[in-house]
Design an enzyme around this catalytic site. Structure first.
Site, PDB file in Angstrom:
ATOM      1  N   CYS A  89       8.586  58.473  -1.610  1.00 40.49           N
ATOM      2  CA  CYS A  89       8.720  59.346  -0.447  1.00 40.49           C
ATOM      3  C   CYS A  89       7.434  59.230   0.363  1.00 40.49           C
ATOM      4  O   CYS A  89       6.360  59.600  -0.125  1.00 40.49           O
ATOM      5  CB  CYS A  89       8.958  60.785  -0.901  1.00 40.49           C
ATOM      6  SG  CYS A  89       9.121  61.887   0.504  1.00 40.49           S
ATOM      7  N   GLY A  90       7.553  58.674   1.569  1.00 42.61           N
ATOM      8  CA  GLY A  90       6.358  58.404   2.380  1.00 42.61           C
ATOM      9  C   GLY A  90       5.674  59.674   2.844  1.00 42.61           C
ATOM     10  O   GLY A  90       4.463  59.847   2.659  1.00 42.61           O
ATOM     11  N   HIS A  91       6.457  60.587   3.447  1.00 40.73           N
ATOM     12  CA  HIS A  91       5.805  61.816   3.931  1.00 40.73           C
ATOM     13  C   HIS A  91       5.250  62.588   2.737  1.00 40.73           C
ATOM     14  O   HIS A  91       4.193  63.217   2.816  1.00 40.73           O
ATOM     15  CB  HIS A  91       6.800  62.682   4.744  1.00 40.73           C
ATOM     16  CG  HIS A  91       7.490  63.708   3.920  1.00 40.73           C
ATOM     17  ND1 HIS A  91       8.711  63.499   3.322  1.00 40.73           N
ATOM     18  CD2 HIS A  91       7.110  64.954   3.534  1.00 40.73           C
ATOM     19  CE1 HIS A  91       9.055  64.574   2.619  1.00 40.73           C
ATOM     20  NE2 HIS A  91       8.100  65.473   2.744  1.00 40.73           N
ATOM     21  N   CYS A 239       9.922  59.781   8.642  1.00 45.46           N
ATOM     22  CA  CYS A 239      10.333  59.249   7.332  1.00 45.46           C
ATOM     23  C   CYS A 239       9.533  57.989   6.971  1.00 45.46           C
ATOM     24  O   CYS A 239       9.732  56.920   7.573  1.00 45.46           O
ATOM     25  CB  CYS A 239      11.829  58.958   7.289  1.00 45.46           C
ATOM     26  SG  CYS A 239      12.409  58.636   5.607  1.00 45.46           S
ATOM     27  N   THR A 241       9.549  56.115   4.120  1.00 43.73           N
ATOM     28  CA  THR A 241      10.336  55.007   3.557  1.00 43.73           C
ATOM     29  C   THR A 241      11.311  54.464   4.604  1.00 43.73           C
ATOM     30  O   THR A 241      11.585  53.265   4.638  1.00 43.73           O
ATOM     31  CB  THR A 241      11.083  55.458   2.283  1.00 43.73           C
ATOM     32  OG1 THR A 241      11.794  56.670   2.557  1.00 43.73           O
ATOM     33  CG2 THR A 241      10.126  55.700   1.124  1.00 43.73           C
TER      34      THR A 241
HETATM   35  O1  PYC Z   1       9.087  60.125   4.156  1.00 46.35           O
HETATM   36  O2  PYC Z   1       9.985  58.628   2.826  1.00 46.35           O
HETATM   37  C1  PYC Z   1       9.987  59.728   3.371  1.00 46.35           C
HETATM   38  C2  PYC Z   1      11.097  60.652   3.074  1.00 46.35           C
HETATM   39  C3  PYC Z   1      12.209  60.400   2.317  1.00 46.35           C
HETATM   40  C4  PYC Z   1      12.983  61.562   2.341  1.00 46.35           C
HETATM   41  C5  PYC Z   1      12.321  62.503   3.115  1.00 46.35           C
HETATM   42  N1  PYC Z   1      11.167  61.917   3.562  1.00 46.35           N
END
Ligand code: PYC
Length: 313
Positions: A89-91, A239, A241
């Site tokens: 999960c990037g964030h 997001c 990813t």
């Molecule tokens: O930032 O990768 C992300 C992510 C995945 C689901 C919610 N945020």
């Protein structure tokens, strides 16, 4: 009174919430984080307790801190949400880095974090600004056609950025907050249609994230997105990813060169700055930069008499 306590720190990354669980996690052993994930899955009450209402809500992503197996890593982490377990999960990784700094567990500069899908490098540029070097990302299939009942055909790419994404070539309506309910309805139907039509990631993995894109009206921003997450919530951030999956598609189409910057805006107007280096076997190595802020910390209580001790639903 018979109450267990689980310690948490909440932050948001470009608007998207992350809850880091710092104490009260069941014993997951000290093996690789991918093995610890299997142990956490077998005690699913924990995810439900910390993420679902009444202690959490549908947009919340949890980051369960666990011991890293790799001695070069500062921490291990397992990401969870209202639907289950996320590979990466990037964030959430950006929120985790700012939280670990807040706790004094990492300093400014580079650290390595072990996830179930590989090691991620984080670079704390200041107390709120983080660059992550995400896992190798790639496009699996280009211009796949899906029939969605009542909506017609959608064409898009299937790509991996730490989770599986379908990146639609067309947008069903403007990417505005007032349209979020309708965008979510279309994305949910698209996700179901992909599954029913046997369109998957590698090894039959479900494509459980959907992305729509449109040009941004802001100068210096390359694109605006809407991202559907597996539990039906939309991502308030662009997001991490999903942006990695987008970079993989841009790279595969030679529309973005290694080292060039891509500015991805979310539906709420927050931004990630992204770029990539070439990886092996046709993959790319994405770098995502964003901001996170700690917003609260405390304890979740598990009272033995509480009928909703493990969440609602
Ligand atoms: O930032 O990768 C992300 C992510 C995945 C689901 C919610 N945020």
């Amino acid at each position: 009174m018979n109450t267990d306590r689980i310690a948490f720190i909440d932050s948001h990354t470009e608007g998207e919430p992350t809850r880091v669980i710092t104490a009260g996690v069941p014993d997951l052993g000290s093996g690789p984080v991918r093995d610890q994930l299997q142990k956490l899955k077998s005690q699913d009450w924990f995810r439900r307790c910390v993420i679902l209402e009444p202690r959490g809500w549908d947009a919340l992503v949890g980051a369960v801190l666990c011991p890293p197996h790799d001695p070069g890593c500062a921490a291990g982490v397992i990401f969870i949400n209202n639907a289950g377990y996320l590979g990466m999960c990037g964030h959430g990784m950006i929120g985790l880095a700012v939280t670990l700094y807040h706790l004094g567990r990492i300093g400014l500069g580079q650290s390595r974090i072990e996830t179930p899908v590989g090691i991620v490098e984080v670079n704390l540029l200041d107390s709120n600004k983080v660059a992550i070097e995400n896992v190798p990302s790639f496009r699996l299939a280009k211009s796949v056609i899906v029939d969605v009942e009542g909506l017609g055909q959608f064409k898009g790419d299937v790509a991996w950025g730490g989770n599986w994404f379908f990146l639609a070539e067309s947008v069903p309506m403007r990417i505005e907050l007032q349209n979020v309910g309708r965008l979510t309805d279309v994305a949910g139907r698209l996700r179901r249609a992909l599954w029913e039509q046997g369109i998957t990631g590698t090894d039959g993995a479900e494509i459980d994230h959907i992305e729509f894109f449109e040009p941004s009206s802001k100068s210096g921003v390359d694109s605006r997105n809407y991202v559907y997450c597996p539990g039906g919530a939309y991502d308030r951030s662009p997001c991490g990813t999903g942006t990695s999956a987008k970079l993989a598609c841009l790279a595969a189409d030679s529309k973005l060169l290694p080292g060039e910057t891509w500015v991805q805006e979310s539906i709420i107007g927050s931004r990630f700055e992204a770029s990539y280096q070439t990886g092996s076997d046709g993959s790319i190595l994405p770098r995502i930069v964003g901001h996170a802020y700690v917003c609260s910390e405390g304890f979740l209580h598990r009272h033995a008499d509480d009928p909703f001790v493990n969440g609602i639903g």
